[in-house]
Enzyme design. Structure first.
Site, PDB file in Angstrom:
ATOM      1  N   SER A   1       0.837  -1.202   0.000  1.00  0.00           N
ATOM      2  CA  SER A   1       0.000   0.000   0.000  1.00  0.00           C
ATOM      3  C   SER A   1       0.873   1.254   0.000  1.00  0.00           C
ATOM      4  CB  SER A   1      -0.963  -0.043   1.194  1.00  0.00           C
ATOM      5  OG  SER A   1      -1.975   0.923   1.072  1.00  0.00           O
TER       6      SER A   1
ATOM      7  N   ASP B   1     -10.159  -4.394  -4.458  1.00  0.00           N
ATOM      8  CA  ASP B   1      -9.520  -3.448  -3.533  1.00  0.00           C
ATOM      9  C   ASP B   1     -10.379  -2.191  -3.427  1.00  0.00           C
ATOM     10  OD1 ASP B   1      -7.864  -1.597  -2.230  1.00  0.00           O
ATOM     11  OD2 ASP B   1      -6.044  -2.435  -3.117  1.00  0.00           O
TER      12      ASP B   1
ATOM     13  N   HIS C   1      -7.935  -5.335  -0.511  1.00  0.00           N
ATOM     14  CA  HIS C   1      -6.770  -4.462  -0.369  1.00  0.00           C
ATOM     15  C   HIS C   1      -5.631  -5.134   0.396  1.00  0.00           C
ATOM     16  CE1 HIS C   1      -4.353  -0.893  -0.046  1.00  0.00           C
ATOM     17  NE2 HIS C   1      -4.396  -0.926   1.278  1.00  0.00           N
TER      18      HIS C   1
END
Length: 248
Positions: free
Chosen positions: A106, A199, A229
């Site tokens: 991320s 996601d 995610h």
């Protein structure tokens, strides 16, 4: 033991928590470095899985908590990408030798690009998990941008915990100054990207755009149709470790 949490003291006195597992005798493969996401730390499932994978394979591996996160010193409100990049580089310089594969999740996927650009010839490869470069731009509403630009923090609903997720003005300004998707990214090392198409936080199209902008010809993007995610299911982590093994 070397795989327990230790602390690296920076020149200003900040202590950065880290875990380090050395390579087995004679192993010359690139060391693995894991960079967690926003408000995350080295105790997460993907970080732990990578560390265990490296130990079992006799490979050097470094995990860390950014300042203001996990067990490290500091206030999260002072954190910026540039500050955390410099902490990552300080730990790499102090504890690793030779080349490095950086794995970023991320926000850690944005940070891995910044770290990779700074490592130069020491960079052996990158592995991004739902990488989120430039999220201060595409992930922030115009109203929130105005609030942050005026020097006030923004708090968003947090799907992963009871407390709202803060964005502080310093982080936002530094993020906007370090956007990368607007032009070619001069990284020529192999890159592997993993992204779930379910996601809800980082659109998978961000990884497509990142793959296009990287200068490297050795870029492979894997999309997981039912992946979210976090990509922390057993099968997702197995894919991640395969990609790490491939790029390294």
């Amino acid at each position: 033991m070397t795989d327990k949490t230790r602390f690296h003291a920076l020149p200003d006195g900040r202590r950065i928590a880290f875990r380090y597992s050395p390579a087995a005798s004679g192993d010359t493969r690139p060391a693995l470095v894991f960079l967690p996401g926003y408000m995350s730390d080295m105790a997460g499932g993907k970080a732990t899985a990578l560390f265990d994978f490296a130990q079992a394979a006799g490979r050097a591996c470094l995990l860390m908590d950014y300042s203001g996160c996990g067990e490290s010193d500091g206030d999260f409100a002072d954190g910026t990408l540039s500050r955390w990049r410099d902490e990552v580089l300080a730990l790499i310089d102090a504890h690793l030798h030779g080349t490095v594969v950086v794995v970023g999740s991320s926000m850690g996927g944005w940070l891995m690009l910044m770290v990779g650009l700074s490592l130069g010839e020491r960079l052996a490869g990158l592995v991004g998990i739902a990488a989120a470069p430039d999220f201060t731009e595409w992930g922030t509403s115009e109203a929130d941008k105005a609030t942050l630009s005026a020097g006030r923090p923004v708090f968003a609903d947090n799907p992963y915990g009871p407390e709202p997720t803060p964005t502080h003005p310093g982080f936002f300004a530094d993020g906007q100054a370090n956007r990368l998707l607007g032009g070619s990214i001069p990284i020529t090392a192999p890159v592997r990207l993993l992204h779930g198409q379910q996601d809800a936080d980082v659109p998978w199209e961000v990884s497509v755009r990142l793959a296009e902008q990287l200068a490297s010809d050795d870029v492979v993007l894997t999309l997981i149709k039912d992946g979210d995610h976090r990509l922390s299911r057993e099968q997702d982590i197995a894919r991640l470790l395969e990609l790490v093994d491939d790029v390294a």
